[in-house]
Scaffold this motif. Sequence first.
Motif, PDB file in Angstrom:
ATOM      1  N   SER A  86     -31.445 -10.779 -30.670  1.00  0.00           N
ATOM      2  CA  SER A  86     -31.231 -12.078 -30.047  1.00  0.00           C
ATOM      3  C   SER A  86     -29.854 -12.056 -29.434  1.00  0.00           C
ATOM      4  CB  SER A  86     -31.328 -13.215 -31.068  1.00  0.00           C
ATOM      5  OG  SER A  86     -30.892 -14.426 -30.456  1.00  0.00           O
ATOM      6  N   GLY A  87     -29.704 -12.691 -28.282  1.00  0.00           N
ATOM      7  CA  GLY A  87     -28.412 -12.743 -27.612  1.00  0.00           C
ATOM      8  C   GLY A  87     -27.555 -13.903 -28.071  1.00  0.00           C
ATOM      9  N   VAL A  88     -27.790 -14.386 -29.287  1.00  0.00           N
ATOM     10  CA  VAL A  88     -27.056 -15.518 -29.859  1.00  0.00           C
ATOM     11  C   VAL A  88     -26.540 -15.083 -31.234  1.00  0.00           C
ATOM     12  CG1 VAL A  88     -27.214 -17.941 -30.570  1.00  0.00           C
ATOM     13  CG2 VAL A  88     -28.630 -17.098 -28.671  1.00  0.00           C
ATOM     14  N   CYS A  89     -25.284 -15.467 -31.546  1.00  0.00           N
ATOM     15  CA  CYS A  89     -24.637 -15.029 -32.786  1.00  0.00           C
ATOM     16  C   CYS A  89     -25.534 -15.127 -34.011  1.00  0.00           C
ATOM     17  CB  CYS A  89     -23.397 -15.888 -33.093  1.00  0.00           C
ATOM     18  SG  CYS A  89     -22.074 -15.748 -31.914  1.00  0.00           S
ATOM     19  N   GLY A  90     -25.966 -16.355 -34.323  1.00  0.00           N
ATOM     20  CA  GLY A  90     -26.652 -16.617 -35.586  1.00  0.00           C
ATOM     21  C   GLY A  90     -27.914 -15.779 -35.747  1.00  0.00           C
ATOM     22  N   PRO A  91     -28.892 -15.931 -34.857  1.00  0.00           N
ATOM     23  CA  PRO A  91     -30.125 -15.155 -35.021  1.00  0.00           C
ATOM     24  C   PRO A  91     -29.895 -13.657 -34.931  1.00  0.00           C
ATOM     25  CG  PRO A  91     -30.144 -16.438 -32.965  1.00  0.00           C
ATOM     26  CD  PRO A  91     -28.990 -16.916 -33.769  1.00  0.00           C
ATOM     27  N   SER A  92     -28.948 -13.227 -34.087  1.00  0.00           N
ATOM     28  CA  SER A  92     -28.666 -11.799 -33.995  1.00  0.00           C
ATOM     29  C   SER A  92     -28.143 -11.281 -35.328  1.00  0.00           C
ATOM     30  CB  SER A  92     -27.637 -11.540 -32.898  1.00  0.00           C
ATOM     31  OG  SER A  92     -27.237 -10.189 -32.917  1.00  0.00           O
ATOM     32  N   GLU A 145     -20.918 -17.141 -21.155  1.00  0.00           N
ATOM     33  CA  GLU A 145     -21.506 -17.014 -22.477  1.00  0.00           C
ATOM     34  C   GLU A 145     -22.573 -15.926 -22.587  1.00  0.00           C
ATOM     35  OE1 GLU A 145     -19.871 -18.140 -25.124  1.00  0.00           O
ATOM     36  OE2 GLU A 145     -21.488 -19.526 -25.715  1.00  0.00           O
ATOM     37  N   LYS A 146     -23.728 -16.250 -23.194  1.00  0.00           N
ATOM     38  CA  LYS A 146     -24.653 -15.164 -23.598  1.00  0.00           C
ATOM     39  C   LYS A 146     -26.080 -15.695 -23.615  1.00  0.00           C
ATOM     40  CE  LYS A 146     -22.801 -16.940 -27.709  1.00  0.00           C
ATOM     41  NZ  LYS A 146     -21.493 -17.110 -28.307  1.00  0.00           N
ATOM     42  N   GLU A 147     -26.850 -15.395 -24.644  1.00  0.00           N
ATOM     43  CA  GLU A 147     -28.193 -15.933 -24.902  1.00  0.00           C
ATOM     44  C   GLU A 147     -29.298 -15.285 -24.080  1.00  0.00           C
ATOM     45  OE1 GLU A 147     -28.740 -20.023 -25.683  1.00  0.00           O
ATOM     46  OE2 GLU A 147     -26.990 -20.055 -26.984  1.00  0.00           O
ATOM     47  N   LEU A 148     -29.115 -15.205 -22.745  1.00  0.00           N
ATOM     48  CA  LEU A 148     -30.233 -14.791 -21.895  1.00  0.00           C
ATOM     49  C   LEU A 148     -30.432 -13.274 -21.902  1.00  0.00           C
ATOM     50  CD1 LEU A 148     -29.391 -17.383 -19.169  1.00  0.00           C
ATOM     51  CD2 LEU A 148     -31.430 -17.403 -20.594  1.00  0.00           C
ATOM     52  N   PHE A 149     -31.545 -12.869 -21.285  1.00  0.00           N
ATOM     53  CA  PHE A 149     -31.982 -11.483 -21.401  1.00  0.00           C
ATOM     54  C   PHE A 149     -31.482 -10.623 -20.248  1.00  0.00           C
ATOM     55  CE2 PHE A 149     -35.187 -14.197 -23.479  1.00  0.00           C
ATOM     56  CZ  PHE A 149     -35.062 -13.743 -24.777  1.00  0.00           C
ATOM     57  N   TYR A 150     -30.233 -10.201 -20.355  1.00  0.00           N
ATOM     58  CA  TYR A 150     -29.659  -9.230 -19.427  1.00  0.00           C
ATOM     59  C   TYR A 150     -28.926  -8.192 -20.278  1.00  0.00           C
ATOM     60  CZ  TYR A 150     -30.304 -12.346 -15.374  1.00  0.00           C
ATOM     61  OH  TYR A 150     -30.834 -13.125 -14.377  1.00  0.00           O
ATOM     62  N   ASP A 151     -28.818  -6.996 -19.737  1.00  0.00           N
ATOM     63  CA  ASP A 151     -28.228  -5.924 -20.531  1.00  0.00           C
ATOM     64  C   ASP A 151     -26.806  -6.217 -20.997  1.00  0.00           C
ATOM     65  OD1 ASP A 151     -30.411  -4.328 -20.791  1.00  0.00           O
ATOM     66  OD2 ASP A 151     -29.560  -2.593 -19.749  1.00  0.00           O
TER      67      ASP A 151
END
Lengths: 518, 518
Positions: B48-54, B333-339
Motif C-alpha cells: 500500500s502506498g500509505v504509511c499505516g496499511p503498508s 504526497e503518496k497513496e496512488l499507484f506509481y512507481d
Amino acid sequence: MPRNVLFIMADQLRRDHLGCYGHPWLRTPHIDALARRGVRFEQAHVNSGVCGPSRMSYYTGRYPSSHGATWNRVPLSIGELTLGDYLRGADRRVVLAGKSHVIPDREGLARLQLDGGSELAALLERGGFEEIDRYDGHHTPGAESGYPAFLRSHGYAGADPWSDHVISAVDANGQIVSGWHMRNVHLPARVREEHSETAYMTDQAMRFMSRVGDEPWVLHLSYVKPHWPYMAPAPYHALYTPDQCLPVLRTQAELRDAHPVLAAYRESEESRSFSMDECVRTVRPAYQGLIHQLDDHLGRLFEHMDRLGVLDDTLIVFTADHGDFLGDHWLGEKELFYDMVQRVPLIVVDPSPAADATRGSVDPRFVESVDIVPTVLEALGIERPAHRLEGESLLPLLHGGTPAWRDSVYSELDYSFKQARLRLGKSPQNARAWSLRTARWRYVYWLDEPEQLYDLQSDPDEMHDLGRDAGTLTRRIELRTQLFDWLARRKRRTTVSDAVVERGTHAHKRAGVYFGQW
Amino acid sequence: MPRNVLFIMADQLRRDHLGCYGHPWLRTPHIDALARRGVRFEQAHVNSGVCGPSRMSYYTGRYPSSHGATWNRVPLSIGELTLGDYLRGADRRVVLAGKSHVIPDREGLARLQLDGGSELAALLERGGFEEIDRYDGHHTPGAESGYPAFLRSHGYAGADPWSDHVISAVDANGQIVSGWHMRNVHLPARVREEHSETAYMTDQAMRFMSRVGDEPWVLHLSYVKPHWPYMAPAPYHALYTPDQCLPVLRTQAELRDAHPVLAAYRESEESRSFSMDECVRTVRPAYQGLIHQLDDHLGRLFEHMDRLGVLDDTLIVFTADHGDFLGDHWLGEKELFYDMVQRVPLIVVDPSPAADATRGSVDPRFVESVDIVPTVLEALGIERPAHRLEGESLLPLLHGGTPAWRDSVYSELDYSFKQARLRLGKSPQNARAWSLRTARWRYVYWLDEPEQLYDLQSDPDEMHDLGRDAGTLTRRIELRTQLFDWLARRKRRTTVSDAVVERGTHAHKRAGVYFGQW
C-alpha cells in the motif's frame, strides 16, 4: 416492534421439499400456514452449501470469505462478531436450542489469555449464543445436551443410546442395524417418536418460552433434521412411498466430460451410493418423513406460542442451512453449486402492522443468509454496523417496500477437507470456488480449475455446463468481472465504523497536521 | 543463523533517492556500503502506498485486504498476528525504536475485556512491539517518547519544543516560521543536528544495543524521516541545490482527460502546492538533506554495531514504507499507484555464510512488504504459518537460490478518509482500488471508476493511461482476471493451519461419522 425473535433452522432441508414450495406429495401444513402469515421468499440462497460456513454467514451477517470459517471444522475467529454480540450490546441475549456448528477458536482464545473459563470466554466459544441445549447432531450427543440423559430416563439404556436407538432399527431378521447404512432407512428408528431428536428439541424450545414469561427473548431453534442419518421414527418412516418423491434429476450426458471437481465429488462414497436408484428410492421417503415430522412439531410449537400469547409478538424466521442432492446430478450430500443445495426455503413472519400488506405473499427477490442478522437487528431497533454486516435487512421487503435491491447472490466453497481435493492433488490453499447466481446465469470461478456456467433460462436444471465453451467467453468475462467486483467489496475494514470514517475524512488539520501547505 | 535482527525503516523514502539506486547527486555512502554487504532489490514494492496499511503489511506479512487496517486511522484488529506475536511464540521479543503507526483496536480490546492495562493488552495495543521509544512523527511527540524531555533537557524550552524548534526556522526577517509551510524548508531547523529526530532515534537504538549485551535481539528501528515536515537541521538543509535534484516528472498531457480519482487527488492542497515549480525546487533539496542526514546516522549506527561486535551477527533489513511524489505527475504526497510511491529501496544483509555468494549483488525479482515477516522468521528458525502469512521468505534468494517466484506485485488503496472521496461524492465503502504490477504492465482496478493501465515497456514513467482505450480491452481482461485470482487466494481461513486441514481431510469416519454408506 416485535418483542421476541424465533429463528428456526432446519438442517439440510431442500427448498422443493415443502408443500408451500410446490412439493406435490409432501405435506407440511404448519410451515405452509406460516408462509400464509408472512412472506415466502422464492429466491433465498445460502452463502455456502456447507453447514458450518453457511451457518456462520447466518450468524455473522458476513460471507465466508469475510468471516473466515470456510468449512465445518474451521473455528469462527474470536475477531468475528455474531448476532449474540450485537444483541448483547443492546442488553439482549440470544439463546440456542439445537445446532449451531460453532467451533471454538481455542488458539485465538489462548493467544488472548481468554481460556480461563470466564463467562465471556464461554460466550466466545459458543459464537455468542447462550446455550439452553446445544445439540449439533449426527454425533453421539455430548455433555452440552441433555438428550443422552433424556433418552436414558426413558429407558433407552446403554453407553450410546443415540447410536443404539435413535439411528438404529430392527431388520426383518430381527437384527439391529444402523441408519449409517442408508439401505436401512426404510425401517423405523428404535426410538419412540416423542423421544426423537426433533421432538426433544421442540420440547426444549417450548419449555424455554414458558419459563421466560414476560422477558423478551431471541431464540435460535435449530433442528438437526432432516440431515442424515436419515432414519425416521414410526410412523414417519413409512408415510411416503418412492413414487411420492420428486424424480431424481440426472442425465447420462452430465457424466461426459464433467468438470474435474464435480467428477471428483462423484467418486466419493455418498455420490456412488446415491447413483444407485435403490438408494434414492430408499432415502427420499425417509427424508420426506423427517420433514413431515418436523412440520408436525412446528405445529405443536406454534400452538404453544399461541397459548402463551406470544405468537403475534414474535418475529419468526424459518429457513435451512442448505439443501441435499439426494442423488440429483449423480451426487450425494451438498457443498456444490446447484439450486437444490444453494436455494433454500425462507419464510419470515413480521408481526408488526407494517407487514400486514405482504402477508401470504411470495417475494421473488434474491435474498441471502447474510440478510438475517440485519433483519433481526432492524426489527429489534438495534443499530446495524454497516462496516461489518454484508447483508441487507429484509424488513423493507416485508413492509411492502421496493428499495434498490441486489440482482445476484453469492456462494463460496472451500473443499480443502474433502477427499475430492486429494483426488485432484490440490493443496489446502487452492481448493476454493465462488459462485455468482443471477436470474439468468449460474457462474462458478474455481481456483486452478475451469469455470462453470449454466444458462438457467434454457437449462433451469443446470445440466449443461457451458464453462468451457469458447462461445460463452464474453459472458463468462462479464460474470467473472461482476464476481471480482463483489469480492473486492467485501468488508475487511472492520475496526472502524463508517461514521468514524466520515468524521475522520480530510481531518488532518483538525488533528494539528498541516502537510501540503505552501 | 543470525543472532539479531535489525529492521530499519525510513518513512516516505523514494527508491530513486539513494546513491546505490542511481541518484546522480545524493550521497548515501553508508547505505550504499550496506548494499555491498548484502543484496539490493531492484523491484521491491509496498502493498500500500500509505504509511499505516503498508506498515501493517510489513508487520503482519499480510496484504491490506487481509489485515484490514486499510488506512492510517484504521486500527489493526486484535485478531491479526504481527511479527511480535510470532516471535513471542518462540520466546523472542521485538523492540521498537521509532514509528510503527499501529493504532490500537480499542473496540476489539473492550469487547474481549482486554482493556484493563494488562501486559498482554499493552502488547496488543502496540501491535506486538515492546516499545523502547515510540515516536510516530509529524505530531507533537507524546508521552510514549522521551523526545520532548530530551529536547527540554537540551534547552529547547516551551510547551511544544517540537513545533517551536524541530520543525521551525528563522527567516530572513528574524521571524520564526513553521516547516508546515513548505516555502520555509530551505531554512535550517531551529534544532541542532544532534538533537534532531533522526539523531535522537539513532541514539536510542545504539543505547539499546549497548544495554542488552549478549542477549539476542530483534530491533525495529523506524525513522520518521524523510517524511514531512521536510525541515532539515543545518548543515543538511543546504547540502543540495535544486539543480542537484531529480527533474520533476510530469507532462501537460497527463492533465487532459485524467482518471477521475487522479484528478480529485490533484485538487488537494499538497498537489496544488507541488504543482508549482518553486515548491518542487524548495522541497526536493531539503528532502535530500534529510536522507543524507539519515545516511550519516546509519553510518554512526553501523560503526557502533561493529564496535559491539554484532555487525556480523545481525540480519539487517533496510527499506521504506512508501515513496513521495514530490510533484511528479502533478501530485504531492503518496497513496496512488506509481512507481515513485510503490517501489521502494530494499537492502537485506544476511550475515550467514550461505549468503556470501550474493553479497553486493542486485536482485531483479519482484519482492513485497509481506515478504519481511517470513524472511525474519525463517532466518531465526521460527515456524512460518502458511495459513496466515501471504509473503515469501527472501532467504532462498539471499542464498543464491532460484525458487519458483512471483512475476507480479500487488498494492491496495482505501481513500475513504481522503478529500478526494468527498470530491467524487463516494461513500466510505466504495473508495477502494487494487493494483497489479508486472514487468510489463501496471493495472489498477477501482471500485465504480474506470480502470487504469500503463504499458511500462513503452511508457516506463507511467504517463499514458490506457485504461479507457478500447484497444487494450483484451489485456485489461487478462490482468483483471489475474488480479481477481490473486484476491480470491487471500488467506482468510486463519483459525486452522494447513497441517490441521491435511490431518482433517476425509476424516469423518475416524470421527465416528459414517455418512454416505449404502
